[in-house]
Design an enzyme around this catalytic site. Sequence first.
Site, PDB file in Angstrom:
ATOM      1  N   ASN A 123      -9.690 -14.965  -2.674  1.00  0.00           N
ATOM      2  CA  ASN A 123      -8.610 -15.940  -2.627  1.00  0.00           C
ATOM      3  C   ASN A 123      -7.318 -15.144  -2.468  1.00  0.00           C
ATOM      4  O   ASN A 123      -6.862 -14.525  -3.427  1.00  0.00           O
ATOM      5  CB  ASN A 123      -8.609 -16.775  -3.917  1.00  0.00           C
ATOM      6  CG  ASN A 123      -7.430 -17.729  -3.987  1.00  0.00           C
ATOM      7  OD1 ASN A 123      -6.695 -17.893  -3.009  1.00  0.00           O
ATOM      8  ND2 ASN A 123      -7.246 -18.360  -5.138  1.00  0.00           N
ATOM      9  N   TRP A 124      -6.776 -15.151  -1.267  1.00  0.00           N
ATOM     10  CA  TRP A 124      -5.596 -14.338  -0.990  1.00  0.00           C
ATOM     11  C   TRP A 124      -4.286 -15.037  -1.380  1.00  0.00           C
ATOM     12  O   TRP A 124      -3.196 -14.491  -1.141  1.00  0.00           O
ATOM     13  CB  TRP A 124      -5.575 -13.908   0.491  1.00  0.00           C
ATOM     14  CG  TRP A 124      -6.487 -12.747   0.752  1.00  0.00           C
ATOM     15  CD1 TRP A 124      -7.167 -12.034  -0.192  1.00  0.00           C
ATOM     16  CD2 TRP A 124      -6.811 -12.163   2.019  1.00  0.00           C
ATOM     17  NE1 TRP A 124      -7.895 -11.034   0.413  1.00  0.00           N
ATOM     18  CE2 TRP A 124      -7.694 -11.095   1.767  1.00  0.00           C
ATOM     19  CE3 TRP A 124      -6.449 -12.442   3.345  1.00  0.00           C
ATOM     20  CZ2 TRP A 124      -8.210 -10.306   2.795  1.00  0.00           C
ATOM     21  CZ3 TRP A 124      -6.963 -11.658   4.360  1.00  0.00           C
ATOM     22  CH2 TRP A 124      -7.843 -10.595   4.096  1.00  0.00           C
ATOM     23  N   LYS A 125      -4.394 -16.238  -1.923  1.00  0.00           N
ATOM     24  CA  LYS A 125      -3.203 -16.958  -2.403  1.00  0.00           C
ATOM     25  C   LYS A 125      -2.081 -16.883  -1.358  1.00  0.00           C
ATOM     26  O   LYS A 125      -2.374 -16.892  -0.169  1.00  0.00           O
ATOM     27  CB  LYS A 125      -2.789 -16.410  -3.777  1.00  0.00           C
ATOM     28  CG  LYS A 125      -3.990 -16.423  -4.742  1.00  0.00           C
ATOM     29  CD  LYS A 125      -3.640 -16.255  -6.187  1.00  0.00           C
ATOM     30  CE  LYS A 125      -4.927 -16.312  -7.022  1.00  0.00           C
ATOM     31  NZ  LYS A 125      -4.687 -16.348  -8.449  1.00  0.00           N
ATOM     32  N   HIS A 150      -7.618 -25.795  -7.694  1.00  0.00           N
ATOM     33  CA  HIS A 150      -7.331 -24.507  -8.334  1.00  0.00           C
ATOM     34  C   HIS A 150      -6.307 -24.726  -9.456  1.00  0.00           C
ATOM     35  O   HIS A 150      -5.413 -25.575  -9.339  1.00  0.00           O
ATOM     36  CB  HIS A 150      -6.784 -23.512  -7.298  1.00  0.00           C
ATOM     37  CG  HIS A 150      -6.673 -22.124  -7.844  1.00  0.00           C
ATOM     38  ND1 HIS A 150      -5.623 -21.734  -8.635  1.00  0.00           N
ATOM     39  CD2 HIS A 150      -7.483 -21.050  -7.742  1.00  0.00           C
ATOM     40  CE1 HIS A 150      -5.795 -20.458  -8.990  1.00  0.00           C
ATOM     41  NE2 HIS A 150      -6.927 -20.020  -8.458  1.00  0.00           N
ATOM     42  N   GLU A 175      -3.749 -23.197 -10.311  1.00  0.00           N
ATOM     43  CA  GLU A 175      -2.335 -23.100  -9.896  1.00  0.00           C
ATOM     44  C   GLU A 175      -1.874 -24.401  -9.235  1.00  0.00           C
ATOM     45  O   GLU A 175      -0.712 -24.781  -9.347  1.00  0.00           O
ATOM     46  CB  GLU A 175      -2.147 -21.881  -8.971  1.00  0.00           C
ATOM     47  CG  GLU A 175      -2.211 -20.592  -9.770  1.00  0.00           C
ATOM     48  CD  GLU A 175      -2.698 -19.370  -9.010  1.00  0.00           C
ATOM     49  OE1 GLU A 175      -2.741 -19.395  -7.770  1.00  0.00           O
ATOM     50  OE2 GLU A 175      -3.059 -18.382  -9.677  1.00  0.00           O
ATOM     51  N   GLU A 225     -13.551 -21.480 -13.559  1.00  0.00           N
ATOM     52  CA  GLU A 225     -12.468 -20.497 -13.603  1.00  0.00           C
ATOM     53  C   GLU A 225     -11.552 -20.825 -14.780  1.00  0.00           C
ATOM     54  O   GLU A 225     -10.642 -21.658 -14.653  1.00  0.00           O
ATOM     55  CB  GLU A 225     -11.702 -20.539 -12.278  1.00  0.00           C
ATOM     56  CG  GLU A 225     -10.773 -19.375 -12.117  1.00  0.00           C
ATOM     57  CD  GLU A 225     -10.352 -19.154 -10.673  1.00  0.00           C
ATOM     58  OE1 GLU A 225     -10.793 -18.166 -10.093  1.00  0.00           O
ATOM     59  OE2 GLU A 225      -9.596 -19.960 -10.135  1.00  0.00           O
ATOM     60  N   GLY A 257      -5.893 -13.795 -13.303  1.00  0.00           N
ATOM     61  CA  GLY A 257      -4.862 -12.764 -13.152  1.00  0.00           C
ATOM     62  C   GLY A 257      -4.470 -12.051 -14.431  1.00  0.00           C
ATOM     63  O   GLY A 257      -3.449 -11.371 -14.473  1.00  0.00           O
ATOM     64  N   SER A 259     -10.275 -12.819 -13.048  1.00  0.00           N
ATOM     65  CA  SER A 259     -10.270 -11.378 -13.334  1.00  0.00           C
ATOM     66  C   SER A 259     -11.598 -10.676 -13.030  1.00  0.00           C
ATOM     67  O   SER A 259     -12.010  -9.764 -13.764  1.00  0.00           O
ATOM     68  CB  SER A 259      -9.829 -11.120 -14.780  1.00  0.00           C
ATOM     69  OG  SER A 259      -8.477 -11.545 -14.949  1.00  0.00           O
TER      70      SER A 259
HETATM   71  P1  PGA Z   1      -7.881 -13.300 -10.256  1.00  0.00           P
HETATM   72  O1  PGA Z   1      -7.658 -14.712  -9.533  1.00  0.00           O
HETATM   73  O2  PGA Z   1      -9.168 -12.721  -9.707  1.00  0.00           O
HETATM   74  O3  PGA Z   1      -6.678 -12.507  -9.880  1.00  0.00           O
HETATM   75  O4  PGA Z   1      -7.985 -13.576 -11.713  1.00  0.00           O
HETATM   76  C1  PGA Z   1      -8.708 -15.602  -9.375  1.00  0.00           C
HETATM   77  C2  PGA Z   1      -8.251 -16.890  -8.721  1.00  0.00           C
HETATM   78  O5  PGA Z   1      -7.122 -17.350  -9.007  1.00  0.00           O
HETATM   79  O6  PGA Z   1      -9.009 -17.486  -7.934  1.00  0.00           O
END
Ligand code: PGA
Length: 252
Positions: free
Chosen positions: A10-12, A96, A98, A167, A173, A212
């Site tokens: 996931n490159w956000k 997600h 976010e 998740e 993160g 993570s």
């Molecule tokens: P992360 O992000 O691996 O940096 O924890 C995962 C995600 O948000 O899909």
Amino acid sequence: MDKKPIIFANWKMYKTVEESVRDSLKIDSSIRNPHQVEVFILLSYTSIYAVSQALRGKSVKVGAQNVFWEDSGSYTGEVSPLQLKDAGCEYAMVGHAERREIFGEDYDMIARKFKAVMRHGLIPILCVGESEQERVSGKTEEVIGNQLEVAFGGAVPPSGRFYILYEPVWAIGTGVTPTPQEASHINLLVAEVIRGLIGRSAERARILYGGSVSEENISKFLSMDRIDGVGIGKASLDPENFARLVNACIRD
Ligand code: PGA
């Protein structure tokens, strides 16, 4: 069903078009035995078409990080499942953390997106997971049960595979993760809940873990019962690092 481990990046909101094309190609050419794994990258909308063209006929596939639920119309700023498919997407993530936290997406919106994605034959990645607050107050299982119940909303996914990503919000993160056993416990619970909701169609689900994931823990997560794959954010941004994580899961 194909039981290859699923590993996605996931490159956000990172990388220009040029960087996305370059890094996707680098990943594709660095994977040792691509037929042993299913690998895809969730890109910014702006890079989807260029990367899917660059990866034509190759093993790494392309997905979106978000989507809207209508096919077309006056929805300024939104992108439909039809447009994603047209641009070369095969996957679309919905819900997600976010999106839920920063953009206020609620369960109902996510449910609509989930259904729209499946209706168009894209593979959805439905995210579920509890916040830190919910975890410490012992609400994890209840929260995940509710998220799944609303997402499926009595409707059976029409056909094809669908992915659920467990998740936990507190693991995104942060470098902090549940133990592989704890994650597996939740994934088994997800399997049970969706069996209760949609019966035998639940066999088409693949259940993933995210939050993570790193070189140190990826093999442990993937060795657990019902952890059918992993989603990787931060550790996927460097293409060499991501390819190393993928290769760590491939037998020679
Ligand atoms: P992360 O992000 O691996 O940096 O924890 C995962 C995600 O948000 O899909």
